[in-house]
Structures are given as C-alpha cells and as structure tokens.
Write a protein that holds these residues in place. Structure first.
Motif: not given
Length: 420
Positions: A44-60
């Motif tokens: 997801x982080x690579x295909x949708x260009x999500x940063x660690x902070x952004x991915x943390x938001x997806x999870x949270x």
C-alpha cells in the motif's frame, strides 16, 4: 474439593460447540481484516505513495471510528437481542470491507477503513458478551482459547493467502476474500444461532444514555477500562510496520513474508488452546505475568535485529507471539468477569471502544516514532519503539493485577469455587 474439578471439566453441549465454531470463524474475519493491513503495508505504501505517518493514519482511522462506534452503541447494547445486534454490525463490516477492496486511492482507502471500523469495532464486544451469557465461568478460558484462535488462524491461513492473492491479483483481492467468507458466516449465524435475549428481562435503565452512564461511572468497571487502555496501546504499536520492517530492515523478500506469518500463526494455534485450559485451572494473573515477561524479552530482541537468515526470523516471531497470546487470553477472560449480567453489553462495548481508541493512539504514536527516508530505505527508530512497548507491557502487569484481585473478590461473594 471435588466440585471445582467437576466445573473445570464441564463438557460443552453440541449447541455450545456450534456457537464456539461460528464465533471463532467470525473472529477470524474481523481479525484478518485488521491484521492483513500491516502485511499489506509495504504494498500500500508503495502503490498509493503513502508515508509512514499516512499509513499510521490509515491503521488508526479504523481504531478511532471503532472506538467512537462502541461508545455510541454501548447505551443500546443491552436493549436488543444480541444475535440481531451481531448481524447488524457484521453486515456493516462486510460493506466497509467491500469498500476497501474497491478503493483506488489513499483517500478512498482511508474512508473505507473508517466505515469498516464503525461496524467492525463493536463486533468483538458483542461476541465477548455472548460468550459470557452462554458459557459458565469455568468454561470461558477454554472458549476464549478457541475463539481467539481467529487471531492465530489469520496468521496461518488468512495472511499468507491474502499476501499470495496480493502478489498475483493485487492488494484489493485480499479484502474481497474476506468479504466472500464473511457473507457465508453471516448466513450461518442467521440460520443456526438462537435468540440471545435473557438480559432483556432484567433491564432497569429506560434511557440508553443513563445505561451508558451507569457503566462508565462504575468504579469497578473503570479499573477494567484502564487496564484495557494500556493493553491496547502496548499491543498495537509494533503491528502497523511489521512487514515494512521485515522487508526493508531484515531483508525478507515479499515472497518469503507469507512464510513468516504462517509459522508465527502455527505457533499461536498450538499455544492458545493450552493457555486457555491453563487459565481455567490456575491463577490467570500468573499466566498473564509469565506471557508478559516473555513478550518483553522477545520484543527487545526483535526490534534490534540486523539482517539474519529467514529461519531465525521465523523462530523469533514464533516465540514473540507465544508471549503475546499468553497475555491476551487470561487478561480478556478476567475482564469479561467484571460486569454484571444487565451491564455486560454496555461494559463490553465501552471496553472494546477503549481498546480500539488505544490502538489508534498507538498506531499514530508509532507513525511519529518510526521514520523512513525513502520508500525502500530501512525504517529508523524501530528499536526505540520496542523500548516504549516493553515499558507499557510491564505497567500492564500491575493494572491486570488490580483486575485479578477485584474478580477474586467478586467470585468469593458469589461463592464460586474456582481458581482465578
């Protein structure tokens, strides 16, 4: 002295076995929906260009919406047949997961996770309430050992299959797999499970808000809520970046990743029923303490790894999750014993909300601690994360001890001849 032995060995009826099986399968889909996000994190982080902070938001985002939903549902949780309540929220969960499968960008995925959390976050609480209603206190450890195997099964079967599908058809297919399975389980629950409504006969609060207030203002219940909050924060911090850490720091390939999760899950499958039986026979707090200490040692080892052979990664993960599972079952079983029958739905909903929101805070904090310079560079400060998690686990030992003392006093008043 013979009575406790009789209670401990009390067999399950055929209907109880059916309920256990369906709740375990349901738990499998709920856990898999949440757990598969972390292994898919690198995709997801690579295909949708999500940063660690952004991915943390997806999870949270899932956790926070689940927490809000649980609070809103708590006042009504004891006002309806628990079977109907379960099917209502499970249907919403299925729709939310389908939206995840159809997401094509970061914003759509974020919105879909919020919808999924609004419904999925309450289901665990309803399941725990059903277990407490249907099963005697001396059976609950064994029941939890089986139902919580949904977590292990997601590791053994769900995540490896999900990753296999993701490698072939893309990450969307992993969510579609969950949707199809969940629909079949919902149909089985609709047809096979009897109404669960005995609690309706003893309701005294006419107002849903008043019922919620009575639950959250109860001093005994607050002790359980605090313990759950810290369990949630400590439990969710490492999870979001597990796959990214293995791939970018330990040099595990995407093809090897399913093996890590599969063998980790196999270890959990073996240990969880044993921990469930042990929790019904000996002091639950001692089981929890042993698991916590093992988890702390393995977390500190795991978060300070340098690139090592695959088999070493698998062994370390297996032992780590044995420690984690040895905490979950006794802690959950103790917490389930806190509320009275007429408050169980409200207590479990609030408790699940606190757990979800704590998990959301944990994911956000993990996203702030962990950094990554580029999409393929190693994660930084993951060892710091391990220290923070270990400290929280040690604090939880004290908090769960308070819960254990309270449950023992309650059992003594009720004259239940059991060891807790």
């Amino acid at each position: 002295m013979q009575q406790p032995q009789k209670n401990i060995a009390e067999p399950f009826s055929s209907y109880q076995l059916l309920v256990i099986a369906l709740l375990a399968l349901l738990q499998f889909t709920i856990v898999l929906d949440f757990m598969v996000l972390a292994p898919l994190g690198d995709f997801l982080m690579k295909s949708l260009s999500i940063s660690p902070k952004g991915f943390g938001l997806v999870v949270s985002s899932y956790a926070f919406s689940a927490g809000a939903s649980g609070i809103m549902a708590a006042g009504f949780a004891d006002k309806f047949d628990r079977k109907k309540l379960l099917l209502f929220f499970y249907s919403g969960f299925i729709i939310g997961t389908l939206c995840c499968a159809l997401a094509t960008n970061y914003e759509m995925l974020l919105g879909a996770r919020i919808v999924t959390g609004l419904f999925g976050g309450v289901i665990g609480a309803i399941s725990m309430t059903i277990i407490t209603d249907i099963f005697a206190v001396h059976q609950r450890g064994r029941v939890m050992g089986v139902v919580q195997m949904g977590f292990a099964a997601s590791q053994v079967l769900g995540i490896p299959i999900g990753l296999y599908f993701a490698n072939i058809w893309g990450w969307h297919s992993s969510f579609l797999m969950i949707v199809i399975l969940a629909i079949m389980i919902a149909i089985a629950i609709l047809i096979k499970i009897k109404p669960i409504d005995k609690h309706l006969a003893i309701q005294s609060d006419k107002s849903a808000f008043l019922h919620l207030w009575h639950a959250v203002s109860n001093r005994s219940y607050q002790t359980g809520f605090i313990a759950t909050a810290f369990m949630g924060v400590g439990g969710f911090m490492l999870m979001p970046f597990g796959s990214a850490y293995l791939i970018n720091n330990i040099n595990i390939t995407e093809a090897q990743l399913p093996l890590v999760f599969m063998f980790t899950g196999l270890a959990a499958v073996v240990v969880m029923p044993l921990i469930g039986k042990l929790s019904d026979k000996v002091d639950k707090f001692m089981v929890f303490t042993g698991g916590s200490l093992l988890a702390v040692v393995m977390i500190l080892v795991y978060t300070n790894l340098s690139p090592v052979p695959l088999w070493q990664v698998i062994v370390i993960n297996m032992v780590l999750f044995m420690g984690v599972m040895s905490r979950m079952i006794p802690a959950t079983t103790l917490t389930m014993s806190i509320p009275d029958l007429n408050d169980r739905g409200a207590f479990m909903s609030v408790n699940a909300s606190i757990q979800q929101m704590a998990g959301g805070i944990a994911a956000l904090c993990a996203g702030l601690i962990v950094t990554q310079r580029t999409k393929s560079s190693p994660l930084e400060h993951y060892d710091t994360l391990g220290i923070v998690v270990s400290a929280l686990i040690l604090l939880c030992i004290f908090l769960v001890y308070r819960v254990s003392v309270m449950v023992k006093k309650k059992d003594a008043v009720l004259k239940i001849p059991a060891k807790h």
